[in-house]
Write a protein that holds these residues in place. Sequence first.
Motif, PDB file in Angstrom:
ATOM      1  N   PRO A 157     137.438  68.140  63.655  1.00 55.17           N
ATOM      2  CA  PRO A 157     136.102  67.540  63.747  1.00 55.17           C
ATOM      3  C   PRO A 157     135.747  67.126  65.178  1.00 55.17           C
ATOM      4  CG  PRO A 157     137.334  66.613  61.909  1.00 55.17           C
ATOM      5  CD  PRO A 157     138.302  67.429  62.708  1.00 55.17           C
ATOM      6  N   THR A 158     136.756  66.694  65.936  1.00 52.65           N
ATOM      7  CA  THR A 158     136.510  66.295  67.327  1.00 52.65           C
ATOM      8  C   THR A 158     136.019  67.471  68.151  1.00 52.65           C
ATOM      9  OG1 THR A 158     138.237  64.602  67.191  1.00 52.65           O
ATOM     10  CG2 THR A 158     137.549  65.290  69.388  1.00 52.65           C
ATOM     11  N   ARG A 159     136.639  68.620  67.956  1.00 54.57           N
ATOM     12  CA  ARG A 159     136.218  69.818  68.692  1.00 54.57           C
ATOM     13  C   ARG A 159     134.821  70.248  68.257  1.00 54.57           C
ATOM     14  NH1 ARG A 159     135.451  72.393  72.907  1.00 54.57           N
ATOM     15  NH2 ARG A 159     136.210  74.528  73.162  1.00 54.57           N
ATOM     16  N   ILE A 160     134.530  70.160  66.973  1.00 57.76           N
ATOM     17  CA  ILE A 160     133.194  70.478  66.484  1.00 57.76           C
ATOM     18  C   ILE A 160     132.174  69.544  67.128  1.00 57.76           C
ATOM     19  CG2 ILE A 160     131.690  70.525  64.459  1.00 57.76           C
ATOM     20  CD1 ILE A 160     133.618  72.812  64.393  1.00 57.76           C
ATOM     21  N   MET A 161     132.511  68.255  67.216  1.00 50.38           N
ATOM     22  CA  MET A 161     131.616  67.274  67.824  1.00 50.38           C
ATOM     23  C   MET A 161     131.323  67.642  69.283  1.00 50.38           C
ATOM     24  SD  MET A 161     132.148  63.170  68.328  1.00 50.38           S
ATOM     25  CE  MET A 161     133.473  63.444  69.521  1.00 50.38           C
ATOM     26  N   GLN A 162     132.375  68.045  70.012  1.00 51.51           N
ATOM     27  CA  GLN A 162     132.188  68.430  71.409  1.00 51.51           C
ATOM     28  C   GLN A 162     131.244  69.630  71.526  1.00 51.51           C
ATOM     29  OE1 GLN A 162     136.212  69.225  72.583  1.00 51.51           O
ATOM     30  NE2 GLN A 162     136.695  67.066  72.998  1.00 51.51           N
ATOM     31  N   MET A 163     131.412  70.590  70.633  1.00 46.46           N
ATOM     32  CA  MET A 163     130.590  71.793  70.703  1.00 46.46           C
ATOM     33  C   MET A 163     129.144  71.509  70.334  1.00 46.46           C
ATOM     34  SD  MET A 163     133.144  74.733  69.217  1.00 46.46           S
ATOM     35  CE  MET A 163     134.530  75.321  70.205  1.00 46.46           C
ATOM     36  N   VAL A 164     128.928  70.682  69.290  1.00 43.30           N
ATOM     37  CA  VAL A 164     127.566  70.332  68.901  1.00 43.30           C
ATOM     38  C   VAL A 164     126.873  69.581  70.038  1.00 43.30           C
ATOM     39  CG1 VAL A 164     126.170  68.901  67.343  1.00 43.30           C
ATOM     40  CG2 VAL A 164     128.021  70.324  66.421  1.00 43.30           C
ATOM     41  N   THR A 165     127.613  68.673  70.678  1.00 45.93           N
ATOM     42  CA  THR A 165     127.059  67.925  71.808  1.00 45.93           C
ATOM     43  C   THR A 165     126.633  68.868  72.921  1.00 45.93           C
ATOM     44  OG1 THR A 165     128.474  66.025  71.278  1.00 45.93           O
ATOM     45  CG2 THR A 165     127.528  66.117  73.491  1.00 45.93           C
ATOM     46  N   ARG A 166     127.490  69.844  73.219  1.00 51.68           N
ATOM     47  CA  ARG A 166     127.157  70.799  74.282  1.00 51.68           C
ATOM     48  C   ARG A 166     125.965  71.668  73.894  1.00 51.68           C
ATOM     49  NH1 ARG A 166     128.378  75.841  74.332  1.00 51.68           N
ATOM     50  NH2 ARG A 166     130.079  75.600  72.844  1.00 51.68           N
ATOM     51  N   ILE A 167     125.971  72.177  72.646  1.00 49.01           N
ATOM     52  CA  ILE A 167     124.881  73.056  72.209  1.00 49.01           C
ATOM     53  C   ILE A 167     123.544  72.321  72.205  1.00 49.01           C
ATOM     54  CG2 ILE A 167     123.983  74.408  70.269  1.00 49.01           C
ATOM     55  CD1 ILE A 167     126.943  74.946  69.500  1.00 49.01           C
ATOM     56  N   SER A 168     123.578  71.051  71.782  1.00 43.45           N
ATOM     57  CA  SER A 168     122.338  70.277  71.688  1.00 43.45           C
ATOM     58  C   SER A 168     121.779  69.912  73.067  1.00 43.45           C
ATOM     59  CB  SER A 168     122.568  69.000  70.878  1.00 43.45           C
ATOM     60  OG  SER A 168     123.387  68.085  71.602  1.00 43.45           O
ATOM     61  N   GLY A 169     122.672  69.841  74.052  1.00 45.57           N
ATOM     62  CA  GLY A 169     122.244  69.463  75.391  1.00 45.57           C
ATOM     63  C   GLY A 169     121.866  68.009  75.494  1.00 45.57           C
ATOM     64  N   SER A 170     122.268  67.213  74.496  1.00 42.28           N
ATOM     65  CA  SER A 170     121.927  65.791  74.475  1.00 42.28           C
ATOM     66  C   SER A 170     123.120  64.955  74.909  1.00 42.28           C
ATOM     67  CB  SER A 170     121.485  65.381  73.071  1.00 42.28           C
ATOM     68  OG  SER A 170     120.356  66.121  72.657  1.00 42.28           O
ATOM     69  N   ALA A 171     122.842  63.685  75.141  1.00 39.54           N
ATOM     70  CA  ALA A 171     123.899  62.756  75.532  1.00 39.54           C
ATOM     71  C   ALA A 171     123.627  61.400  74.898  1.00 39.54           C
ATOM     72  CB  ALA A 171     123.967  62.625  77.053  1.00 39.54           C
ATOM     73  N   GLY A 172     124.687  60.588  74.820  1.00 35.47           N
ATOM     74  CA  GLY A 172     124.531  59.227  74.322  1.00 35.47           C
ATOM     75  C   GLY A 172     124.057  59.194  72.882  1.00 35.47           C
ATOM     76  N   ASN A 173     123.142  58.266  72.578  1.00 40.79           N
ATOM     77  CA  ASN A 173     122.685  58.077  71.208  1.00 40.79           C
ATOM     78  C   ASN A 173     121.894  59.273  70.686  1.00 40.79           C
ATOM     79  OD1 ASN A 173     123.822  55.514  71.105  1.00 40.79           O
ATOM     80  ND2 ASN A 173     121.951  54.530  71.882  1.00 40.79           N
TER      81      ASN A 173
END
Length: 317
Positions: free
Chosen positions: A151-167
């Motif tokens: 799940p941690t790796r999935i979270m990292q990838m979703v964060t990168r794909i979304s281009g968002s940060a923080g909240n």
Amino acid sequence: MRMGALKSLKEDYDIIDANFLHFCASHGIFSVEDVLVHDVYLLVASAEKLANFDRLKQGINQLLSIIETCHQPWMNGLEILEDRKQNKHHLSTGCERFDVLLHGGLHEGHVTELVGPSSSGKTQVCFQVASNVAMKLGSVVFLDSGNSFSPTRIMQMVTRISGSAGNKVDGFLQPAMRNIEHHAVFDIYALLKILHQLKLNLKSQTRYRLRLIIVDSISSLIAPVLGGSNAQGHALMVSVGYLLKELADRHNIAVVVTNHMVSGEGGIPKPALGESWKNIPHVRLQVSQDHASNTYGVYILKHPYMASGGSVTFMIP
């Protein structure tokens, strides 16, 4: 062959008589599907305790032979042409260069196999595809045979794909994580049960929009039941392939499975599971990874619509 009642075979096969049906019923087996999700070795061991063991064993082997014959996974040219004409689309992998190689991404209705040795990046590619589909397109079922789901790796990838940060990332992360249904699967019988349950769910739940099924890895589930003179392992393998192709085709789902490599002639590595399995995936891609540069490579071994030999490199941060 449809998953019908065993008694429907009685007229065509003498060995499947009333005694054999009674024996199967005593173990909760009333259909071909029930045979597939039982441990046949335990069934044979139970039959060994009975006076008519030889005939019961013949009946069990006859069933396995019927399953293997009727669940042929191969597609002929007409079937491939009809498949091409159907209104099926592609699922983006989230990697532009990978999508370009596949003329748009993973083809809905196809089983795509990722092959490669250990640590070649197959699971990372699965994570990348699952993250992109779950975030942008719909539901994913991830069947994990080696406790490799992260799940941690999935979270990292979703964060990168979304281009968002923080909240802001929470608006993408939570829906994406909810869209990934994870199952730990440690033997082929558990895999068959889950696939049959998915088949029932897809028939009865019109709002259930499953877009992607991942099995990582298919070879670790099938390889243990292969070998020897018993037909059970091969029948189980063919049945898994049949189910995956049926789910993909009938419900326009992209299916991805991973497979390891074994030593072939002259020590040259080749995909595991043999020639029969080779005909099951519509698409076969060989995956490699350069750990020093963190780049991945994909090479087309088989594809119904394009020549083999095409390749591309890409990065998964």
